[in-house]
Design a protein around this motif. Structure first.
Motif, PDB file in Angstrom:
ATOM      1  N   LYS A  65      -6.866 -15.148   3.529  1.00  0.00           N
ATOM      2  CA  LYS A  65      -6.188 -16.260   4.213  1.00  0.00           C
ATOM      3  C   LYS A  65      -6.202 -17.532   3.377  1.00  0.00           C
ATOM      4  O   LYS A  65      -5.292 -18.349   3.456  1.00  0.00           O
ATOM      5  CB  LYS A  65      -6.857 -16.521   5.567  1.00  0.00           C
ATOM      6  N   SER A  66      -7.241 -17.683   2.561  1.00  0.00           N
ATOM      7  CA  SER A  66      -7.353 -18.861   1.694  1.00  0.00           C
ATOM      8  C   SER A  66      -6.708 -18.640   0.334  1.00  0.00           C
ATOM      9  O   SER A  66      -6.977 -19.385  -0.609  1.00  0.00           O
ATOM     10  CB  SER A  66      -8.832 -19.229   1.505  1.00  0.00           C
ATOM     11  N   LYS A  67      -5.882 -17.610   0.229  1.00  0.00           N
ATOM     12  CA  LYS A  67      -5.133 -17.305  -0.993  1.00  0.00           C
ATOM     13  C   LYS A  67      -6.031 -16.867  -2.153  1.00  0.00           C
ATOM     14  O   LYS A  67      -5.685 -17.061  -3.320  1.00  0.00           O
ATOM     15  CB  LYS A  67      -4.279 -18.505  -1.441  1.00  0.00           C
ATOM     16  N   ILE A  68      -7.181 -16.277  -1.843  1.00  0.00           N
ATOM     17  CA  ILE A  68      -8.061 -15.756  -2.891  1.00  0.00           C
ATOM     18  C   ILE A  68      -7.604 -14.333  -3.216  1.00  0.00           C
ATOM     19  O   ILE A  68      -7.547 -13.473  -2.332  1.00  0.00           O
ATOM     20  CB  ILE A  68      -9.527 -15.744  -2.430  1.00  0.00           C
ATOM     21  N   PRO A  69      -7.266 -14.047  -4.477  1.00  0.00           N
ATOM     22  CA  PRO A  69      -6.722 -12.731  -4.823  1.00  0.00           C
ATOM     23  C   PRO A  69      -7.802 -11.655  -4.991  1.00  0.00           C
ATOM     24  O   PRO A  69      -8.901 -11.938  -5.479  1.00  0.00           O
ATOM     25  CB  PRO A  69      -6.001 -13.002  -6.145  1.00  0.00           C
ATOM     26  N   TYR A  70      -7.467 -10.450  -4.598  1.00  0.00           N
ATOM     27  CA  TYR A  70      -8.339  -9.293  -4.807  1.00  0.00           C
ATOM     28  C   TYR A  70      -7.474  -8.043  -4.879  1.00  0.00           C
ATOM     29  O   TYR A  70      -6.292  -8.062  -4.523  1.00  0.00           O
ATOM     30  CB  TYR A  70      -9.385  -9.177  -3.687  1.00  0.00           C
ATOM     31  N   CYS A  71      -8.047  -6.947  -5.373  1.00  0.00           N
ATOM     32  CA  CYS A  71      -7.299  -5.692  -5.540  1.00  0.00           C
ATOM     33  C   CYS A  71      -7.913  -4.584  -4.704  1.00  0.00           C
ATOM     34  O   CYS A  71      -9.145  -4.492  -4.594  1.00  0.00           O
ATOM     35  CB  CYS A  71      -7.321  -5.227  -7.000  1.00  0.00           C
ATOM     36  N   ILE A  72      -7.057  -3.741  -4.159  1.00  0.00           N
ATOM     37  CA  ILE A  72      -7.523  -2.484  -3.558  1.00  0.00           C
ATOM     38  C   ILE A  72      -6.622  -1.357  -4.050  1.00  0.00           C
ATOM     39  O   ILE A  72      -5.403  -1.396  -3.868  1.00  0.00           O
ATOM     40  CB  ILE A  72      -7.503  -2.515  -2.016  1.00  0.00           C
ATOM     41  N   SER A  73      -7.225  -0.371  -4.690  1.00  0.00           N
ATOM     42  CA  SER A  73      -6.509   0.826  -5.116  1.00  0.00           C
ATOM     43  C   SER A  73      -6.922   1.970  -4.196  1.00  0.00           C
ATOM     44  O   SER A  73      -8.013   1.928  -3.602  1.00  0.00           O
ATOM     45  CB  SER A  73      -6.857   1.158  -6.565  1.00  0.00           C
ATOM     46  N   GLN A  74      -6.059   2.971  -4.060  1.00  0.00           N
ATOM     47  CA  GLN A  74      -6.406   4.103  -3.190  1.00  0.00           C
ATOM     48  C   GLN A  74      -5.962   5.415  -3.820  1.00  0.00           C
ATOM     49  O   GLN A  74      -4.866   5.524  -4.367  1.00  0.00           O
ATOM     50  CB  GLN A  74      -5.747   3.949  -1.813  1.00  0.00           C
ATOM     51  N   ILE A  75      -6.869   6.379  -3.751  1.00  0.00           N
ATOM     52  CA  ILE A  75      -6.562   7.753  -4.164  1.00  0.00           C
ATOM     53  C   ILE A  75      -6.801   8.638  -2.953  1.00  0.00           C
ATOM     54  O   ILE A  75      -7.905   8.661  -2.403  1.00  0.00           O
ATOM     55  CB  ILE A  75      -7.454   8.214  -5.327  1.00  0.00           C
ATOM     56  N   LYS A  76      -5.769   9.355  -2.516  1.00  0.00           N
ATOM     57  CA  LYS A  76      -5.922  10.297  -1.409  1.00  0.00           C
ATOM     58  C   LYS A  76      -6.056  11.688  -2.004  1.00  0.00           C
ATOM     59  O   LYS A  76      -5.209  12.119  -2.789  1.00  0.00           O
ATOM     60  CB  LYS A  76      -4.719  10.216  -0.470  1.00  0.00           C
ATOM     61  N   ASN A  88       4.660   1.824  -8.633  1.00  0.00           N
ATOM     62  CA  ASN A  88       3.776   2.977  -8.368  1.00  0.00           C
ATOM     63  C   ASN A  88       4.227   3.682  -7.087  1.00  0.00           C
ATOM     64  O   ASN A  88       3.483   3.778  -6.107  1.00  0.00           O
ATOM     65  CB  ASN A  88       2.316   2.528  -8.240  1.00  0.00           C
ATOM     66  N   PRO A  89       5.456   4.172  -7.077  1.00  0.00           N
ATOM     67  CA  PRO A  89       6.073   4.648  -5.835  1.00  0.00           C
ATOM     68  C   PRO A  89       5.405   5.875  -5.245  1.00  0.00           C
ATOM     69  O   PRO A  89       4.946   6.757  -5.957  1.00  0.00           O
ATOM     70  CB  PRO A  89       7.503   4.962  -6.273  1.00  0.00           C
ATOM     71  N   ASP A  90       5.363   5.898  -3.921  1.00  0.00           N
ATOM     72  CA  ASP A  90       4.886   7.072  -3.193  1.00  0.00           C
ATOM     73  C   ASP A  90       6.079   7.724  -2.503  1.00  0.00           C
ATOM     74  O   ASP A  90       7.227   7.293  -2.654  1.00  0.00           O
ATOM     75  CB  ASP A  90       3.799   6.686  -2.185  1.00  0.00           C
ATOM     76  N   SER A  91       5.807   8.763  -1.739  1.00  0.00           N
ATOM     77  CA  SER A  91       6.905   9.505  -1.100  1.00  0.00           C
ATOM     78  C   SER A  91       7.679   8.637  -0.118  1.00  0.00           C
ATOM     79  O   SER A  91       8.903   8.733  -0.019  1.00  0.00           O
ATOM     80  CB  SER A  91       6.357  10.743  -0.387  1.00  0.00           C
ATOM     81  N   ASP A  92       6.983   7.778   0.617  1.00  0.00           N
ATOM     82  CA  ASP A  92       7.660   6.941   1.604  1.00  0.00           C
ATOM     83  C   ASP A  92       8.651   6.001   0.939  1.00  0.00           C
ATOM     84  O   ASP A  92       9.788   5.841   1.385  1.00  0.00           O
ATOM     85  CB  ASP A  92       6.626   6.154   2.408  1.00  0.00           C
ATOM     86  N   SER A  93       8.243   5.372  -0.168  1.00  0.00           N
ATOM     87  CA  SER A  93       9.127   4.398  -0.810  1.00  0.00           C
ATOM     88  C   SER A  93      10.336   5.081  -1.451  1.00  0.00           C
ATOM     89  O   SER A  93      11.467   4.591  -1.363  1.00  0.00           O
ATOM     90  CB  SER A  93       8.358   3.582  -1.851  1.00  0.00           C
ATOM     91  N   VAL A  94      10.139   6.226  -2.084  1.00  0.00           N
ATOM     92  CA  VAL A  94      11.236   6.910  -2.770  1.00  0.00           C
ATOM     93  C   VAL A  94      12.199   7.544  -1.768  1.00  0.00           C
ATOM     94  O   VAL A  94      13.420   7.364  -1.848  1.00  0.00           O
ATOM     95  CB  VAL A  94      10.697   7.982  -3.742  1.00  0.00           C
ATOM     96  N   CYS A  95      11.649   8.296  -0.820  1.00  0.00           N
ATOM     97  CA  CYS A  95      12.507   8.996   0.142  1.00  0.00           C
ATOM     98  C   CYS A  95      13.258   8.017   1.042  1.00  0.00           C
ATOM     99  O   CYS A  95      14.427   8.228   1.381  1.00  0.00           O
ATOM    100  CB  CYS A  95      11.676   9.964   0.982  1.00  0.00           C
ATOM    101  N   SER A  96      12.591   6.933   1.410  1.00  0.00           N
ATOM    102  CA  SER A  96      13.255   5.923   2.239  1.00  0.00           C
ATOM    103  C   SER A  96      14.380   5.243   1.469  1.00  0.00           C
ATOM    104  O   SER A  96      15.437   4.945   2.030  1.00  0.00           O
ATOM    105  CB  SER A  96      12.238   4.881   2.721  1.00  0.00           C
ATOM    106  N   ALA A  97      14.163   4.989   0.195  1.00  0.00           N
ATOM    107  CA  ALA A  97      15.209   4.360  -0.625  1.00  0.00           C
ATOM    108  C   ALA A  97      16.438   5.260  -0.709  1.00  0.00           C
ATOM    109  O   ALA A  97      17.585   4.793  -0.597  1.00  0.00           O
ATOM    110  CB  ALA A  97      14.670   4.058  -2.020  1.00  0.00           C
ATOM    111  N   ILE A  98      16.219   6.552  -0.906  1.00  0.00           N
ATOM    112  CA  ILE A  98      17.341   7.502  -0.976  1.00  0.00           C
ATOM    113  C   ILE A  98      18.122   7.496   0.337  1.00  0.00           C
ATOM    114  O   ILE A  98      19.355   7.472   0.355  1.00  0.00           O
ATOM    115  CB  ILE A  98      16.825   8.919  -1.283  1.00  0.00           C
ATOM    116  N   ASP A 102      -1.792   3.756  -7.071  1.00  0.00           N
ATOM    117  CA  ASP A 102      -1.497   3.127  -5.774  1.00  0.00           C
ATOM    118  C   ASP A 102      -2.354   1.877  -5.648  1.00  0.00           C
ATOM    119  O   ASP A 102      -3.366   1.851  -4.951  1.00  0.00           O
ATOM    120  CB  ASP A 102      -1.775   4.105  -4.631  1.00  0.00           C
ATOM    121  N   LEU A 103      -1.932   0.847  -6.355  1.00  0.00           N
ATOM    122  CA  LEU A 103      -2.716  -0.396  -6.448  1.00  0.00           C
ATOM    123  C   LEU A 103      -1.962  -1.528  -5.764  1.00  0.00           C
ATOM    124  O   LEU A 103      -0.754  -1.687  -5.950  1.00  0.00           O
ATOM    125  CB  LEU A 103      -2.949  -0.755  -7.920  1.00  0.00           C
TER     126      LEU A 103
END
Length: 594
Positions: free
Chosen positions: A465-476, A25-35, A458-459
């Protein structure tokens, strides 16, 4: 800070190709930095190929930035698993293939010149007819069969024979359509023996004896092969012409001619038509499963049904994998499919690292800045490499995007400083105007997406800390009210996330950039966590406020308990610094009291 491109690290210990890739789920930072990283590494190590790729479809904001500065979007590869084509022998087709009508001699020449053990046998249209090996060649040569008797069965042409024995054509016209119809007779026969042989439409290999040459023609031979460039007088030539007999003169002796004629047999006669092959796009891991259960040593590789190369058993069992440089990564859940830890050559990121890698082998560049692009720009400077204006432009866009135009709490002075330098290199005359146009693309990117697709834009799957999984998604967005109207549908999709990922709660940050605030939507599990927190809130929560915000943990938890309202968090934009610590603490507190 570790310099990813420092000369003390050998980033070429894998294959000749390295993918530079951002998170799913790439954003501008991940794509532009990779280039940019691919560009920098290519200049530092020109002997190796670095290719920027995107682990998913490029969003509208990123597409706008790339188009503005004239850069082609990277290829989308959501699966970087090594393919059979990538792992196969890199040799020209002429080095590893013969045509179906090629002679055994041509295969022998190929084996001797190119030192190969197996070759593909191709039809005229490029499809594969079979494979031929040194083993099958050896079996043919030692088999106690009169191979010369078989030539008439294989439509071997006189033109092929002439080429094979390097003969001069004395009489007759040769064509590929003119093929051997009779037996091949060799040896220094007497006239008496010659008269007893069935020479009809056959070939006779003779020496310099005039009487034998004449007898062969008169007794029905179709062709004479005269060895050692022996003399052929005018009477024989005229007699041959009158009887439409082909005369070929060769420098080789009778024994050598006999051996070469055997090798005129088409390679299709000794090939194996039962072929185990692989598609070029097939994953090497899939090929491995098959190879372990076979005894074959070589396998043709096909692309759209056509032969493109050969892969050996060794190349499948121990492939020369593509290398991977990760940018904007801190968690294995962000990996594109097919990334193996052993293939990772380096990591450059601005998040707190959760990757467990061999630090003595894999350089990791980490610094808590607002964007990975800031670190990439610093690497150019540290390497003494000038940043191309177009690369500077997309790095500037990446910093503006990841810091929400320098308003996010994760923004550092280093981000602001580097962005200013990049703007000058890229000759951005009106940075404020360009920044507004860039960020305005975000809502365009979300148009027409389902609730499930919105959440996965953007998920991040995280752990306490106790390895309990959870999700946070964000829409700007600049239009939070549009999404809040679909609160029930979005929260139902959050419930689906919990079931899909076995998480103990999921949240959606609707971050409205025009309000500098975040609206928090949560799944049923997350709301249950908030409700269970009644009466068990410890001092850790009671005395805390969300970072750089006036919102206390207690008030935020109370806001989550009521599903009829949407919790608004003023001055909150950062998932990493503001919402993630709050959610993790809530889940930890509830879990520790159960």
């Amino acid at each position: 800070m570790i310099n990813l491109i420092s000369s003390k690290y050998n980033l070429s210990f894998l294959g000749n190709k390295t993918y530079v890739v951002g998170h799913k789920n790439p954003d501008s930072d991940s794509v532009c930095s990779a280039i940019a990283v691919a560009d920098l590494q290519s200049k530092l190590k020109p002997q190796k190929e670095y290719q920027a790729i995107s682990a998913g479809d490029i969003n509208a904001e990123t597409a706008y930035a790339l188009a503005y500065f004239g850069i082609e979007p990277p290829k989308v590869k959501d699966d970087v698993s090594l393919t059979v084509k990538q792992a196969m022998t890199k040799r020209p087709l002429k080095d590893i293939a013969v045509q179906k009508n090629s002679t055994i001699r041509e295969f022998i020449d190929l084996v001797m010149e190119k030192d190969i053990k197996t070759a593909a046998v191709l039809n005229d249209d490029g499809t594969i007819a079979g494979v031929v090996s040194r083993k099958s060649l050896a079996e043919f040569l030692i088999r106690p069969i009169d191979h010369l008797k078989q030539l008439k069965e294989f439509d071997v042409s006189y033109e092929t024979i002439a080429k094979l024995i390097e003969a001069e054509v004395i009489t007759g016209k040769l064509s590929l359509n003119d093929t051997i119809k009779g037996d091949v007779q060799t040896g220094a026969y007497s006239v008496e023996v010659m008269e007893e042989l069935d020479l009809n439409e056959g070939i006779v290999v003779v020496g310099d004896r005039f009487d034998v040459q004449k007898s062969a023609i008169e007794n029905g031979a179709k062709a004479l092969i005269v060895s050692r460039n022996s003399e052929i007088n005018s009477e024989i030539i005229e007699l041959a012409k009158e009887n439409n007999v082909i005369i070929l003169s060769t420098k080789y002796g009778i024994a050598k001619v006999t051996s070469l004629l055997e090798q005129a047999t088409p390679v299709s006669h000794i090939m194996s038509a039962s072929v185990a092959s692989f598609d070029a796009k097939q994953k090497i891991n899939e090929a491995l499963k098959f190879v372990k259960n076979t005894k074959f040593g070589y396998f043709p590789v096909l692309e759209n049904g056509k032969f493109v190369g050969i892969i050996s058993r060794e190349e499948i069992l121990a492939p020369d994998n593509n290398g991977i440089i990760l940018v904007d990564h801190n968690n294995p859940s962000q990996f594109a499919k097919g990334i193996e830890k052993d293939d990772i050559e380096g990591v450059i990121d601005h998040h707190v690292q959760q990757l467990v890698l061999d630090s003595s082998r894999v350089p990791i560049m980490f610094m808590p800045t607002g964007a990975t692009a800031t670190l990439v720009a610093k690497n150019y400077k540290a390497s003494g490499i000038e940043i191309p204006p177009e690369i500077a432009g997309i790095l500037w866009c990446a910093i503006v995007s990841d810091t929400d135009k320098f308003t996010s709490v994760t923004t550092t002075l280093e981000d602001v400083k580097i962005a200013s330098e990049l703007a000058k290199i890229a000759q951005i005359s009106q940075p404020e105007v360009l920044a507004n146009k860039l960020l305005a693309q975000r809502d365009a990117n979300l148009e027409g997406l389902s609730s499930e697709e919105l959440l996965k834009q953007d998920l991040k799957i995280l752990q306490t800390k106790s390895k309990i999984p959870y999700c946070i998604s964000q829409i700007k967005t600049y239009q939070s009210e549009k999404y809040i109207k679909n609160k029930e549908e979005l929260e139902a999709a959050l419930n689906d996330l919990d079931r899909e990922n076995s998480t103990q709660g999921s949240a959606l940050m609707l971050t409205d950039l025009s309000q500098n605030a975040t609206f928090l939507l949560v799944s049923d599990k997350m709301r249950e966590n908030a409700q269970k927190a009644k009466g068990i809130i410890g001092d850790k929560i009671a005395n805390k406020t969300i970072y750089q915000s006036d919102v206390s943990y207690v008030n935020a938890i109370m806001g989550l308990q009521n599903n009829k309202i949407t919790l608004r968090l003023p001055n909150v934009q950062s998932r990493k610094e503001q919402v993630q610590p709050f959610i993790a603490e809530l889940i930890e507190q509830v879990t520790s009291k159960i």
